[in-house]
Motif scaffolding. Structure first.
Motif, short mmCIF file in Angstrom:
data_model
loop_
_atom_site.label_atom_id
_atom_site.label_comp_id
_atom_site.label_asym_id
_atom_site.label_seq_id
_atom_site.Cartn_x
_atom_site.Cartn_y
_atom_site.Cartn_z
N PHE A 39 11.86 14.71 7.73
CA PHE A 39 12.89 14.04 6.94
C PHE A 39 12.98 14.68 5.55
N GLU A 40 14.07 14.36 4.88
CA GLU A 40 14.22 14.82 3.50
C GLU A 40 13.70 13.73 2.58
N PRO A 41 12.69 14.01 1.77
CA PRO A 41 12.05 12.96 0.97
C PRO A 41 13.04 12.14 0.14
N ALA A 42 14.05 12.81 -0.44
CA ALA A 42 14.99 12.10 -1.32
C ALA A 42 15.78 11.04 -0.58
N LYS A 43 16.03 11.31 0.72
CA LYS A 43 16.88 10.40 1.49
C LYS A 43 16.09 9.40 2.32
N TRP A 44 14.76 9.46 2.17
CA TRP A 44 13.93 8.66 3.09
C TRP A 44 14.03 7.16 2.79
N LYS A 45 14.17 6.39 3.85
CA LYS A 45 14.11 4.93 3.72
C LYS A 45 13.12 4.41 4.75
N LEU A 46 12.43 3.35 4.42
CA LEU A 46 11.46 2.78 5.35
C LEU A 46 12.19 2.30 6.62
N PRO A 47 11.83 2.83 7.79
CA PRO A 47 12.49 2.36 9.01
C PRO A 47 12.15 0.88 9.25
N PRO A 48 13.14 0.11 9.76
CA PRO A 48 12.90 -1.33 9.95
C PRO A 48 11.65 -1.62 10.79
N ARG A 49 11.38 -0.73 11.75
CA ARG A 49 10.25 -0.96 12.63
C ARG A 49 8.91 -0.95 11.87
N LEU A 50 8.90 -0.28 10.69
CA LEU A 50 7.65 -0.16 9.94
C LEU A 50 7.54 -1.17 8.81
N SER A 51 8.61 -1.96 8.59
CA SER A 51 8.61 -2.74 7.35
C SER A 51 7.48 -3.78 7.31
N ALA A 52 7.26 -4.47 8.44
CA ALA A 52 6.20 -5.48 8.43
C ALA A 52 4.83 -4.83 8.25
N LEU A 53 4.65 -3.67 8.92
CA LEU A 53 3.37 -2.96 8.79
C LEU A 53 3.14 -2.53 7.35
N ASP A 54 4.19 -1.96 6.75
CA ASP A 54 4.05 -1.48 5.37
C ASP A 54 3.75 -2.65 4.43
N ALA A 55 4.39 -3.79 4.70
CA ALA A 55 4.12 -4.97 3.86
C ALA A 55 2.66 -5.39 4.01
N ALA A 56 2.16 -5.39 5.26
CA ALA A 56 0.77 -5.77 5.51
C ALA A 56 -0.20 -4.82 4.81
N LEU A 57 0.25 -3.58 4.60
CA LEU A 57 -0.61 -2.58 3.94
C LEU A 57 -0.32 -2.50 2.44
N GLY A 58 0.39 -3.48 1.93
CA GLY A 58 0.68 -3.49 0.50
C GLY A 58 1.57 -2.35 0.06
N GLY A 59 2.45 -1.90 0.94
CA GLY A 59 3.40 -0.86 0.56
C GLY A 59 2.81 0.54 0.51
N ARG A 60 1.63 0.73 1.09
CA ARG A 60 0.95 2.02 0.94
C ARG A 60 1.62 3.16 1.72
N ILE A 61 2.28 2.82 2.83
CA ILE A 61 2.95 3.89 3.58
C ILE A 61 4.11 4.43 2.75
N ALA A 62 4.95 3.51 2.25
CA ALA A 62 6.10 3.94 1.43
C ALA A 62 5.63 4.70 0.19
N ASP A 63 4.56 4.23 -0.43
CA ASP A 63 4.03 4.92 -1.61
C ASP A 63 3.61 6.34 -1.26
N ALA A 64 2.88 6.45 -0.15
CA ALA A 64 2.37 7.77 0.23
C ALA A 64 3.53 8.73 0.48
#
Ligand code: BES
Ligand code: MN
Ligand code: ZN
Length: 504
Positions: free
Chosen positions: A25-50
């Motif tokens: 993917f292109e980093p500038a255009k990246w959005k958290l896919p809906p399928r990962l949102s609950a997981l990312d929330a459970a991880l305190g947003g660490r996936i999106a941060d990374a």
């Protein structure tokens, strides 16, 4: 290792390692896919941060570990790049699963969850079969003789998560098949990796007996006396230099009652447990790795194991000529003339061209005893094969274009590379002898072809293909999927060939 397929949510999967594949993917255009949102929330947003850090862009082979806060279901999340979806093929899927299990075992993890890549090109079934193959192949290494093997923690469970519940049954069945095939390939790797002092012909036969018992194959093994009585003169000539006596190993898979038709196929393997060259002794650098000279035989044992476990609706006979090629006072000599089982004589030119002698007798025996609709032999037959093709492919040659095509298709489907070399009447003529009926060797040029042409004299009219796996039977390079040593090449494509064989 237990392999399961689940569908649906991924945030509650407990695992030592949760592998998350990303297409590039292109980093500038990246959005958290809906399928990962609950997981990312459970991880305190660490996936999106990374990902926003720019350290990971989903390129093939790229990976990034995200550590979960304590209390999270998965201890760590491994972001794994798979590149562009348009280029995703099953080979990359196997690599992906292998890399995930390697990473888990490096961290002493025993439970792995892997989210199946969502792909428009690869169906969930094929995806899960390839993932299972990758996980099982990636968990193999040859550590039998290492003290450190005791510290190794075996992988207990691998779960693949697919999107749709409707696909789950079919995908589970496909994964189970992938496990059977890959475990059979690992068996072939293990047999080939065993050192020659631990695996002479008698021990190879014992190993085959153990497998036969486990999966319900018929087996019989003939020793020297039986082979002599029956006239396996070429096989016995090779064997006569060694104190380790030869064996003919015959494994037989019979389909369940009621299978509609049962054509017989014979799969034949070169089982030279060690190839010193004999009196035409190999130089020491060429002799190293010659424990792998029974890799064709190992692949036959692996393929028959899979055929039994997959309950294939065919009558399949696996035959392995197991010998050791050694120099000694009793060894066969250049200039010897041997009488083969077929009655044709062969004048020995070079005792290092032993594989074709073993195969000549086993092919004749297979053809005349079982009258198969096709014969397939696998052999690490010629160094010339790697000169022709490099170590990227095995050679396929045969007397039946349709059968050759089937092998090429099976190779294509399983990621085992084959390349066809010609086999013409001129080649067969070239191998007619001066002082004996058939020449053993055909000179320096086209060594892989002339070896196959020699075998051709022993197959009669039966459709036959010869697979020269010398270039690919073992490797010096090591990857997650394929560690240093034996590859188990041939198991996947032979099983695919058998699976796709028309049964009526
Ligand atoms: N087992 C070897 C072939 C081989 C060589 C396999 C290198 C893997 C790596 C076979 O028995 C052999 O020695 N073939 C000879 C034939 C020659 C004497 C006509 C060879 O390739 O040199
Ligand atoms: Mn040899
Ligand atoms: Zn050999």
């Amino acid at each position: 290792m237990q392999v399961t397929v689940l569908s649906g949510a991924i945030e509650n999967l407990s695992a030592d390692l949760l592998a998350l594949p990303f297409a590039e993917f292109e980093p500038a255009k990246w959005k958290l896919p809906p399928r990962l949102s609950a997981l990312d929330a459970a991880l305190g947003g660490r996936i999106a941060d990374a990902i926003r850090s720019g350290d990971f862009t989903g390129k093939r082979g790229e990976s990034l570990t995200v550590h979960a806060p304590s209390g999270a279901a998965a201890k760590r999340v491994l972001l794994m790049g798979i590149g562009a979806d348009a280029k995703l093929e099953l080979g990359a899927v196997r690599d992906l699963a292998a890399a995930a299990v390697r990473e888990a075992s490096a961290r002493k993890g025993a439970v792995v969850a892997l989210v199946a890549p969502s792909s428009r090109r690869v169906r969930p079934q094929a995806m899960c079969q390839a993932l299972a193959e990758g996980a099982v192949l990636g968990s193999y290494r040859f550590d039998t003789y290492l003290a450190s093997r005791k510290d190794k923690k075996p992988l207990e469970r691998v779960t693949f998560v697919i999107e749709r519940a409707a696909d789950q049954r079919a995908a589970s069945a496909a994964a189970a098949m992938g496990v059977v095939i890959a475990e059979s390939q690992n068996l072939a790797r293990q047999l080939s990796n065993e050192p020659p002092n631990k695996l002479p012909p008698a021990a190879l036969a014992k190993a085959a007996e153990k497998v036969a018992k486990e999966v319900g194959l018929k087996i019989h093994v003939w020793g020297k006396a039986e082979l002599a009585k029956r006239g396996f003169g070429a096989l016995l000539a090779v064997a006569q230099g060694s104190v380790n006596e030869p064996r003919l190993i015959v494994l037989e898979h019979t389909p369940a009652k009621g299978a509609r038709s049962k054509p017989t196929l014979c799969v034949i393997g070169k089982g030279v447990c060690f190839d010193s060259g004999g009196l035409s002794l190999k130089p020491s650098t060429s002799m190293e790795k010659m424990k792998h000279d029974m890799s064709g035989g190992a692949a036959v044992i692996g393929a028959l194991r899979a055929a039994a476990l997959l309950k294939l609706p065919l009558h399949i006979v696996g035959l392995i000529g197991a010998v050791e090629n050694m120099p000694s006072g009793t060894a066969y000599r250049p200039d010897d003339i041997v009488t083969t089982l077929s009655g044709q004589t062969i004048a020995i030119a070079n005792t290092d061209a032993e594989g074709r002698l073993v195969l000549a007798d086993v092919l004749h025996h297979a053809r005349t005893t079982y009258e198969p609709v096709a014969m397939i032999d696998l052999a690490t037959l010629t160094g010339a094969c790697a000169v022709a093709l490099g170590t990227w492919a095995a050679a396929v040659l045969g007397n039946d274009p349709k059968l050759v095509q089937r092998v090429l298709a099976a190779g294509e489907a399983t990621g085992e590379r084959y390349w066809q070399l010609p086999l013409w009447d001129v080649h067969k003529e070239h191998m007619r002898g001066q002082v004996a009926d058939v020449k053993q060797t055909g000179g320096r040029d086209g060594g892989t072809i002339t070896a196959a042409a020699m075998l051709w004299h022993f197959v009669g009219e039966t459709p036959w293909v010869h697979l020269d796996i010398a270039p690919v039977a073992d490797t010096e390079k090591s990857s997650a999927l394929q560690p240093y040593g034996a590859t188990g090449f041939g198991v996947r494509s032979i099983v695919e060939l058998l699976r796709s064989w028309p049964t009526r």
